[in-house]
Design a protein around this motif. Sequence first.
Motif, mmCIF file in Angstrom:
data_model
loop_
_atom_site.group_PDB
_atom_site.id
_atom_site.type_symbol
_atom_site.label_atom_id
_atom_site.label_comp_id
_atom_site.label_asym_id
_atom_site.label_seq_id
_atom_site.Cartn_x
_atom_site.Cartn_y
_atom_site.Cartn_z
ATOM 1 N N ALA A 241 0.833 -1.207 0.000
ATOM 2 C CA ALA A 241 0.000 0.000 0.000
ATOM 3 C C ALA A 241 0.866 1.254 0.000
ATOM 4 N N GLU A 242 1.953 1.260 0.761
ATOM 5 C CA GLU A 242 2.846 2.418 0.782
ATOM 6 C C GLU A 242 3.533 2.614 -0.569
ATOM 7 N N GLY A 243 3.913 1.504 -1.190
ATOM 8 C CA GLY A 243 4.519 1.600 -2.514
ATOM 9 C C GLY A 243 3.550 2.163 -3.544
ATOM 10 N N GLU A 244 2.293 1.780 -3.466
ATOM 11 C CA GLU A 244 1.303 2.306 -4.398
ATOM 12 C C GLU A 244 1.059 3.792 -4.166
ATOM 13 N N ARG A 245 1.066 4.205 -2.896
ATOM 14 C CA ARG A 245 0.920 5.633 -2.606
ATOM 15 C C ARG A 245 2.094 6.429 -3.184
ATOM 16 N N LEU A 246 3.297 5.913 -3.026
ATOM 17 C CA LEU A 246 4.469 6.594 -3.561
ATOM 18 C C LEU A 246 4.408 6.668 -5.087
ATOM 19 N N LEU B 22 4.686 12.021 2.989
ATOM 20 C CA LEU B 22 3.526 11.623 2.191
ATOM 21 C C LEU B 22 2.352 11.307 3.117
ATOM 22 N N ASP B 23 1.151 11.893 2.801
ATOM 23 C CA ASP B 23 -0.006 11.586 3.640
ATOM 24 C C ASP B 23 -0.745 10.370 3.101
ATOM 25 N N GLN B 24 -1.859 10.047 3.742
ATOM 26 C CA GLN B 24 -2.582 8.829 3.393
ATOM 27 C C GLN B 24 -3.279 8.929 2.034
ATOM 28 N N ASP B 25 -3.420 10.139 1.492
ATOM 29 C CA ASP B 25 -4.064 10.317 0.193
ATOM 30 C C ASP B 25 -3.050 10.506 -0.925
ATOM 31 N N ALA B 26 -1.807 10.107 -0.703
ATOM 32 C CA ALA B 26 -0.727 10.198 -1.697
ATOM 33 C C ALA B 26 -0.396 11.644 -2.054
ATOM 34 N N ARG B 27 -0.631 12.566 -1.121
ATOM 35 C CA ARG B 27 -0.246 13.963 -1.336
ATOM 36 C C ARG B 27 1.139 14.201 -0.752
ATOM 37 N N LEU B 28 1.991 14.763 -1.556
ATOM 38 C CA LEU B 28 3.355 15.074 -1.135
ATOM 39 C C LEU B 28 3.365 16.417 -0.417
ATOM 40 N N HIS B 29 3.967 16.464 0.769
ATOM 41 C CA HIS B 29 4.057 17.705 1.541
ATOM 42 C C HIS B 29 5.491 18.220 1.636
ATOM 43 N N LYS B 30 6.456 17.322 1.502
ATOM 44 C CA LYS B 30 7.859 17.744 1.609
ATOM 45 C C LYS B 30 8.713 16.732 0.863
#
Length: 470
Positions: free
Chosen positions: A35-40, A215-223
Motif C-alpha cells: 500500500a505504501e509503494g502504491e501511494r508513492l 507523504l499523507d494517506q491520500d498520496a499527497r506530497l508535503h515535503k
Amino acid sequence: MVLALTAVTSATALVFGLLSWAPAPPEPARPLTLAEGERLAAVRVTNLRDLRAGVRVTAGVDAARIELVGWVDWSRSLLYLDVGGPGAGAERGLVQRAGPVLVIRPDAVAVPTPAVPPLVPPADRWRLHRLTSGASLAAVLDLLLGLAADRPDVTPAVPDGAARWIARDTVAGGPVDVLQAPLLARTPPAGSTAAPVPAVESSGTGPDRQTRYWLDQDARLHKLVTRLPGVGPVTVTLHRADRPTLRPVDALGGRPGLPRALTDAEQRRLDRLPARLRAQGGVAVTLTVPTGTDTNLRGAGWLSWTARTAYLTVADLGTPDRRTLLRRDTAGLARADLPAAAAGGGTAEEPGRPPLPPPVGAWRVSRSGGDDVSLLVDAAVAAGSVGPHGAAVRVREDVTAGRAVDVVEVGPAAARLRYWIDRDGSLRRLELRTRGNAWAQLDLHRAVVPRLAPVPRPVAKPGPPTPRPR
C-alpha cells in the motif's frame, strides 16, 4: 493523617515513575508495504489532479544557496516564483516559466530573502532569459515541474529494500509517513518498450543521499528532500491549501481563458476592422518582442494606415547604447543602425521615438524581413487593408489602457496572431507568437501621426564619362 499519608505515597510513586519512565523506542525503518509503494507511485498523478500548490525551496549550501517562494501549476506546466538567496545572481527577482520558456523580472537590489510574489504580476520589465547549462536554478525548476504525471509511476519493488518506510511525522496538513526511495521514475509513453528512467539522477548511493518523501494517506506530497548533481541538497516544501489560479505574464500569453467561436457582434467588429483603421488614419505604437532564446527588443514609433507606413526605433536590452531604425512602406523594409543618442534617445527599456526626418545613413533596404519584428509590423500595416485570414477564436476578455477588449486569435499554429479589439471596434494591441514560443506585443495609442518622410536613398555615384564617338 490518612489523607496526608495518601498524598505523600502518591507523590513518591509519581516521582519514582517519572525517573524510571523512558519514551517508547522509535519504530525501526523497514521496506515499504504494498500500500505504501502504491501511494508513492501515485504521487505525481495526485499532484496533477490537485492542479496547483504553493512551494518553498532551498537548494545548495553557503554562497551558492538559492531560495524560491511561489507557486507551481502542474496542470499548465507553469511556475511563478520569487528567487533569492546568496547564489541567485542574475536571476534574483521574479521568475515565470511556462513549459520550456522562461522569463525573468530581475531586481538586483531586492533583499536576499525572497517573499511571496504578487498574485497579479507586474506588467513591465519582463524579459526572455536563458539559463546556463547546469545552473542550479534550471535543475530545481525541472524538478518542480517533473513532480506531475498523467499516470502512476512504477511501484518500487518491496523485497529489495530500495524503498523504505523511515518514520512518522506531522506537518501543517496533518500526519504523514516519511518514505525513502530514489527520485520517482518517468513512465514511458503507452506502447513504448523503453525502461522507466529516473526523473533526476541522484548523486551517490548511500542512505543519506536517498530522496525522502513526506507523504499523507491520500498520496499527497508535503515535503521532499533530495540531492541534485551540481546543486547539492534540495528541500521542497509544498503548501497544498495555497493554490490560487496563476496569471502568466504577457510574454507567456497572458491569463488563461475559455476559447470559443465569435458571436455575430464580435465577427462584425473583426470584419469592419480594416475600414475603421483607415478611417482612424494612424497611431503611435510601442513594441515589446521577446525573441530567439534570450533576445529582448523594445520599440517606439508611429504607424499610418493611410500611407501604409510604419517607422520605429528598436532597442535590444543586450546592447543598450545602440538602436535600429526600422521603416516599412510600400517600397519595402529599410533598416539603419545608429548610436542611441542619434536615434531618438531614451533608455533601452523605453526608447524614444525615431528622429524626423529620417537621418542620412547606411540604410539597408529589402523587400521583406522574416524576423519576428518584421512579421509583427507587417501584420499591423496590413490590418488597415485586409482583414485577418483563417478561422477566428475568441480567447478571452481582457483589459488594456482601462478599456475592455476581446482577444481574438487567428492564423496557423506556427504564426498565431491575436487582435485586441475594444467594444467600439478599435484595435488596441496586436500580438504574435514568436519562433521562441513567446508572445510579442505591438500596443497602439491614439495620437497625431506626423508626416513619415521616406528614408534617404543613396545617391548613385557618377560613372566614368562615356567617350564620344569620333
